[in-house]
Design a protein around this motif. Structure first.
Motif, PDB file in Angstrom:
ATOM      1  N   PHE A 259       0.231 -16.071  -6.764  1.00 15.70           N
ATOM      2  CA  PHE A 259      -1.195 -16.366  -6.605  1.00 15.70           C
ATOM      3  C   PHE A 259      -2.019 -15.205  -7.147  1.00 15.70           C
ATOM      4  CE2 PHE A 259       0.555 -14.469  -2.812  1.00 15.70           C
ATOM      5  CZ  PHE A 259      -0.342 -13.478  -2.451  1.00 15.70           C
ATOM      6  N   GLU A 260      -3.284 -15.485  -7.433  1.00 16.05           N
ATOM      7  CA  GLU A 260      -4.237 -14.459  -7.844  1.00 16.05           C
ATOM      8  C   GLU A 260      -5.270 -14.292  -6.745  1.00 16.05           C
ATOM      9  OE1 GLU A 260      -5.905 -15.181 -11.685  1.00 16.05           O
ATOM     10  OE2 GLU A 260      -3.940 -15.531 -12.610  1.00 16.05           O
ATOM     11  N   LEU A 261      -5.616 -13.030  -6.503  1.00 17.49           N
ATOM     12  CA  LEU A 261      -6.456 -12.712  -5.363  1.00 17.49           C
ATOM     13  C   LEU A 261      -7.531 -11.713  -5.778  1.00 17.49           C
ATOM     14  CD1 LEU A 261      -6.152 -13.547  -2.318  1.00 17.49           C
ATOM     15  CD2 LEU A 261      -5.087 -11.331  -1.945  1.00 17.49           C
ATOM     16  N   ASP A 262      -8.686 -11.816  -5.111  1.00 16.22           N
ATOM     17  CA  ASP A 262      -9.747 -10.834  -5.308  1.00 16.22           C
ATOM     18  C   ASP A 262      -9.264  -9.513  -4.708  1.00 16.22           C
ATOM     19  OD1 ASP A 262     -11.972  -9.175  -5.075  1.00 16.22           O
ATOM     20  OD2 ASP A 262     -13.352 -10.838  -4.755  1.00 16.22           O
ATOM     21  N   PHE A 263      -8.713  -8.667  -5.563  1.00 17.32           N
ATOM     22  CA  PHE A 263      -8.046  -7.451  -5.088  1.00 17.32           C
ATOM     23  C   PHE A 263      -9.021  -6.468  -4.462  1.00 17.32           C
ATOM     24  CE2 PHE A 263      -6.109  -3.216  -5.850  1.00 17.32           C
ATOM     25  CZ  PHE A 263      -4.961  -3.386  -5.102  1.00 17.32           C
ATOM     26  N   TYR A 264     -10.218  -6.322  -5.040  1.00 12.37           N
ATOM     27  CA  TYR A 264     -11.186  -5.357  -4.524  1.00 12.37           C
ATOM     28  C   TYR A 264     -11.638  -5.717  -3.101  1.00 12.37           C
ATOM     29  CZ  TYR A 264     -11.590  -3.352  -9.212  1.00 12.37           C
ATOM     30  OH  TYR A 264     -11.335  -2.740 -10.407  1.00 12.37           O
ATOM     31  N   THR A 265     -11.945  -7.003  -2.893  1.00 10.69           N
ATOM     32  CA  THR A 265     -12.371  -7.441  -1.560  1.00 10.69           C
ATOM     33  C   THR A 265     -11.247  -7.242  -0.550  1.00 10.69           C
ATOM     34  OG1 THR A 265     -13.825  -9.092  -2.552  1.00 10.69           O
ATOM     35  CG2 THR A 265     -13.278  -9.390  -0.241  1.00 10.69           C
ATOM     36  N   PHE A 266     -10.038  -7.613  -0.950  1.00 10.27           N
ATOM     37  CA  PHE A 266      -8.850  -7.473  -0.105  1.00 10.27           C
ATOM     38  C   PHE A 266      -8.670  -6.011   0.312  1.00 10.27           C
ATOM     39  CE2 PHE A 266      -3.931  -8.123  -0.149  1.00 10.27           C
ATOM     40  CZ  PHE A 266      -3.916  -8.228   1.239  1.00 10.27           C
ATOM     41  N   LYS A 267      -8.675  -5.140  -0.661  1.00 13.05           N
ATOM     42  CA  LYS A 267      -8.410  -3.722  -0.408  1.00 13.05           C
ATOM     43  C   LYS A 267      -9.551  -3.070   0.378  1.00 13.05           C
ATOM     44  CE  LYS A 267      -6.794   0.331  -2.999  1.00 13.05           C
ATOM     45  NZ  LYS A 267      -6.453   0.851  -4.339  1.00 13.05           N
ATOM     46  N   GLU A 268     -10.787  -3.454   0.074  1.00 12.57           N
ATOM     47  CA  GLU A 268     -11.937  -2.857   0.745  1.00 12.57           C
ATOM     48  C   GLU A 268     -11.964  -3.199   2.231  1.00 12.57           C
ATOM     49  OE1 GLU A 268     -14.866  -0.433   1.442  1.00 12.57           O
ATOM     50  OE2 GLU A 268     -13.831  -0.570  -0.495  1.00 12.57           O
ATOM     51  N   SER A 329       1.923  -3.551   6.218  1.00 12.21           N
ATOM     52  CA  SER A 329       1.250  -2.282   6.493  1.00 12.21           C
ATOM     53  C   SER A 329       0.039  -2.150   5.582  1.00 12.21           C
ATOM     54  CB  SER A 329       2.214  -1.113   6.262  1.00 12.21           C
ATOM     55  OG  SER A 329       1.500   0.094   6.099  1.00 12.21           O
ATOM     56  N   PRO A 330      -1.179  -2.136   6.141  1.00 13.11           N
ATOM     57  CA  PRO A 330      -2.367  -2.012   5.280  1.00 13.11           C
ATOM     58  C   PRO A 330      -2.419  -0.697   4.515  1.00 13.11           C
ATOM     59  CG  PRO A 330      -2.971  -1.874   7.606  1.00 13.11           C
ATOM     60  CD  PRO A 330      -1.546  -2.298   7.559  1.00 13.11           C
ATOM     61  N   THR A 331      -1.892   0.385   5.113  1.00 12.26           N
ATOM     62  CA  THR A 331      -1.926   1.669   4.402  1.00 12.26           C
ATOM     63  C   THR A 331      -1.056   1.628   3.149  1.00 12.26           C
ATOM     64  OG1 THR A 331      -0.186   2.511   5.874  1.00 12.26           O
ATOM     65  CG2 THR A 331      -2.461   3.047   6.437  1.00 12.26           C
ATOM     66  N   ASP A 332       0.037   0.851   3.183  1.00  9.27           N
ATOM     67  CA  ASP A 332       0.875   0.707   1.986  1.00  9.27           C
ATOM     68  C   ASP A 332       0.089   0.099   0.837  1.00  9.27           C
ATOM     69  OD1 ASP A 332       3.030   1.762   3.308  1.00  9.27           O
ATOM     70  OD2 ASP A 332       4.082  -0.141   3.608  1.00  9.27           O
ATOM     71  N   ILE A 334      -3.299  -0.064   0.547  1.00  9.41           N
ATOM     72  CA  ILE A 334      -4.457   0.762   0.178  1.00  9.41           C
ATOM     73  C   ILE A 334      -4.065   1.801  -0.859  1.00  9.41           C
ATOM     74  CG2 ILE A 334      -6.029   2.553   1.047  1.00  9.41           C
ATOM     75  CD1 ILE A 334      -6.202   0.927   3.656  1.00  9.41           C
ATOM     76  N   ASN A 335      -2.839   2.299  -0.761  1.00 11.51           N
ATOM     77  CA  ASN A 335      -2.389   3.358  -1.678  1.00 11.51           C
ATOM     78  C   ASN A 335      -2.098   2.856  -3.087  1.00 11.51           C
ATOM     79  OD1 ASN A 335      -2.539   5.362   0.275  1.00 11.51           O
ATOM     80  ND2 ASN A 335      -0.485   4.950   1.032  1.00 11.51           N
ATOM     81  N   ILE A 336      -2.094   1.536  -3.286  1.00  8.87           N
ATOM     82  CA  ILE A 336      -1.830   0.974  -4.616  1.00  8.87           C
ATOM     83  C   ILE A 336      -3.096   1.057  -5.456  1.00  8.87           C
ATOM     84  CG2 ILE A 336      -1.305  -1.136  -5.899  1.00  8.87           C
ATOM     85  CD1 ILE A 336       0.482  -1.991  -3.597  1.00  8.87           C
ATOM     86  N   LYS A 337      -2.939   1.608  -6.650  1.00  7.85           N
ATOM     87  CA  LYS A 337      -4.064   1.679  -7.590  1.00  7.85           C
ATOM     88  C   LYS A 337      -3.705   0.866  -8.824  1.00  7.85           C
ATOM     89  CE  LYS A 337      -5.686   6.250  -6.182  1.00  7.85           C
ATOM     90  NZ  LYS A 337      -4.802   6.369  -5.018  1.00  7.85           N
ATOM     91  N   ILE A 338      -4.597  -0.063  -9.190  1.00  7.72           N
ATOM     92  CA  ILE A 338      -4.350  -0.928 -10.342  1.00  7.72           C
ATOM     93  C   ILE A 338      -5.400  -0.624 -11.396  1.00  7.72           C
ATOM     94  CG2 ILE A 338      -4.284  -3.296 -11.170  1.00  7.72           C
ATOM     95  CD1 ILE A 338      -3.104  -4.156  -8.609  1.00  7.72           C
ATOM     96  N   THR A 375       5.553  -2.808  -5.150  1.00 11.83           N
ATOM     97  CA  THR A 375       5.970  -3.758  -4.113  1.00 11.83           C
ATOM     98  C   THR A 375       5.838  -3.085  -2.750  1.00 11.83           C
ATOM     99  OG1 THR A 375       8.305  -3.104  -4.251  1.00 11.83           O
ATOM    100  CG2 THR A 375       7.612  -4.981  -5.604  1.00 11.83           C
ATOM    101  N   ILE A 376       5.466  -3.876  -1.739  1.00 16.91           N
ATOM    102  CA  ILE A 376       5.449  -3.375  -0.362  1.00 16.91           C
ATOM    103  C   ILE A 376       6.187  -4.384   0.517  1.00 16.91           C
ATOM    104  CG2 ILE A 376       3.261  -2.157  -0.698  1.00 16.91           C
ATOM    105  CD1 ILE A 376       1.920  -4.375   0.985  1.00 16.91           C
TER     106      ILE A 376
END
Length: 425
Positions: A259-268, A329-332, A334-338, A375-376
């Motif tokens: 699936f494709e997801l709004d990554f910025y909203t998810f991460k924020e 784990s949300p911290t896992d 959050i640490n991903i940078k795309i 991957t997390i």
């Protein structure tokens, strides 16, 4: 002895300086002057990671003698800053009345219009540097065209990030987060040697291809040390962990969901909840809710119940139900940078199942990537599906009630406006 290095070698001098680690106690650089070759060679580093840089001397260099000596590494590291890119590097090797050798230069500070004299006493050449010089002559490297290595860099860059990457005949073997996967090569490179590199080596090789005048680069791999050799320099790199990498077998995974997801909203949302609520940060547990039409991120950490719907698209399920909930784990995440997203805001995600049944959430740099860039670990938890759906329904109902009340407010305001208008006239 006056040594003059052309200002055209300033970039190479900066490269030499970048290899010097001044944190090493009593770190020295060995310098070797050849009268016949009219060169000065600098050797830096500690066993086994040495670097050799060879500079041709300008005709204006005078009183040259065959000399081998060592200089404090911090002094050599400053040379690119003591001479601008448009000024030749002039070094004088002299002896004081006590026959002590020293290197001297004039540091012209154009910013403050000042000139400083800087001297550094020399000592005997480092024995391990001299041993390395002799060993370097004995190695039998493979000669690879620079044009081919530029393609190697391009192919490796497409596969970032990685810890180790091996070029094979028909594929690339990549290690990320300790796991190994194979990725087909887009085009056959025609690389006749086995080559294993790291991210750092990829960057260094790119710089080497750009700065060298050589049409070929010599490569030698011995154990966990990789050496690149050109007319100007010999550079060694560590391949720590290569033996473990060689015996690993590729991880086999099965894609359950894409699936494709709004990554910025998810991460924020993850970042906000972790930062604002200490209890949530301590528990470090978030939920990802999915179905064909909608995705959401939720937190059920007493006393809080949070849910945020997120735009989702291109949902494709294989061997599993689309409607599902996963905790992670949300911290896992959050640490991903795309760096390069699929669209303006979206990223591609996969739910992956490994051979042992463990689930992973794969995140991709680009839509056409074959392997996830990160991957997390996640776990399926459908017991929370109805609860998340209920909160989303409440949110949806509130939105509809809000929308239906807005026209009435507008009518009241308009009636008031026209009433006042009529009264005035």
């Amino acid at each position: 002895m006056k040594i003059i290095i052309s200002h055209n070698n300033h970039a190479q001098l900066k490269e030499l300086a970048s290899k010097i680690d001044t944190r090493i106690p009593e770190n020295k650089v060995t310098a070797i002057v050849s009268k016949k070759e009219r060169t000065i060679v600098f050797i830096v580093g500690k066993r086994p990671l040495f670097n050799l840089h060879n500079f041709k001397l300008r005709e204006q260099s005078t009183s040259l003698k065959d000399k081998k000596y060592a200089i404090d590494a911090s002094f050599i590291k400053q040379l690119p800053d003591y001479f601008t890119g448009k000024v030749d590097i002039e070094l004088n090797i002299r002896t004081d009345p006590k026959k002590n050798l020293y290197m001297e230069l004039q540091h012209i500070n154009t910013k403050h219009n000042a000139v400083a004299l800087r001297r550094c006493t020399c000592s005997a050449a480092e024995p391990e540097h001299l041993e390395y010089l002799e060993d370097n002559k004995k190695i039998k490297p493979s000669k690879i065209p620079k044009t081919l290595l530029i393609k190697v860099v391009e192919e490796a860059t497409k596969s970032l990030p990685f810890e180790l990457l091996e070029f094979r005949k028909d594929c690339i073997r990549i290690q990320r987060d300790g796991e190994v996967r194979d990725k087909p090569l887009s085009d056959a490179l025609g690389l006749d040697i086995q080559l294993i590199i790291t991210e750092e080596i990829t960057k260094q090789l790119a710089d080497l291809c750009e700065t060298t005048n050589s049409s070929d680069i010599e490569i030698n791999q011995a154990g966990d040390v990789l050496t690149f050799k050109t007319e100007e320099c010999t550079v060694t790199h560590s391949l720590a962990g290569i033996e473990e990498f060689r015996v690993k077998t590729p991880t086999k995974t099965k894609t359950l969901l894409q699936f494709e997801l709004d990554f910025y909203t998810f991460k924020e949302e993850l970042r906000h909840c972790i930062k604002a609520y200490k209890i949530i940060k301590k528990e470090n547990r978030a939920l990802l809710y999915l179905n064909k039409e909608q995705a959401a991120v939720a937190f059920f950490t007493d006393p809080y119940e949070f849910v945020l719907p997120i735009e989702v698209s291109e949902v494709n399920a294989e061997n599993t139900e689309t409607a599902s909930v996963y905790h992670f784990s949300p911290t896992d995440l959050i640490n991903i940078k795309i760096k390069d997203l699929v669209g303006a805001k979206t990223a591609q995600f996969d739910i992956l199942q490994e051979a042992n049944g463990e689930l992973k959430l794969g995140v991709y740099y680009a839509k056409d990537d074959i392997l996830p860039s990160h991957t997390i670990s996640i776990e399926r938890d459908d017991s929370q599906y109805k609860k998340v759906a209920s909160l989303l329904a409440s949110l949806n109902k509130s939105d509809k009630n809000k929308e239906s009340s807005e026209p009435e407010e507008l009518i009241e305001k308009n009636d008031l406006f026209y009433s006042d208008f009529d009264d005035e006239y």
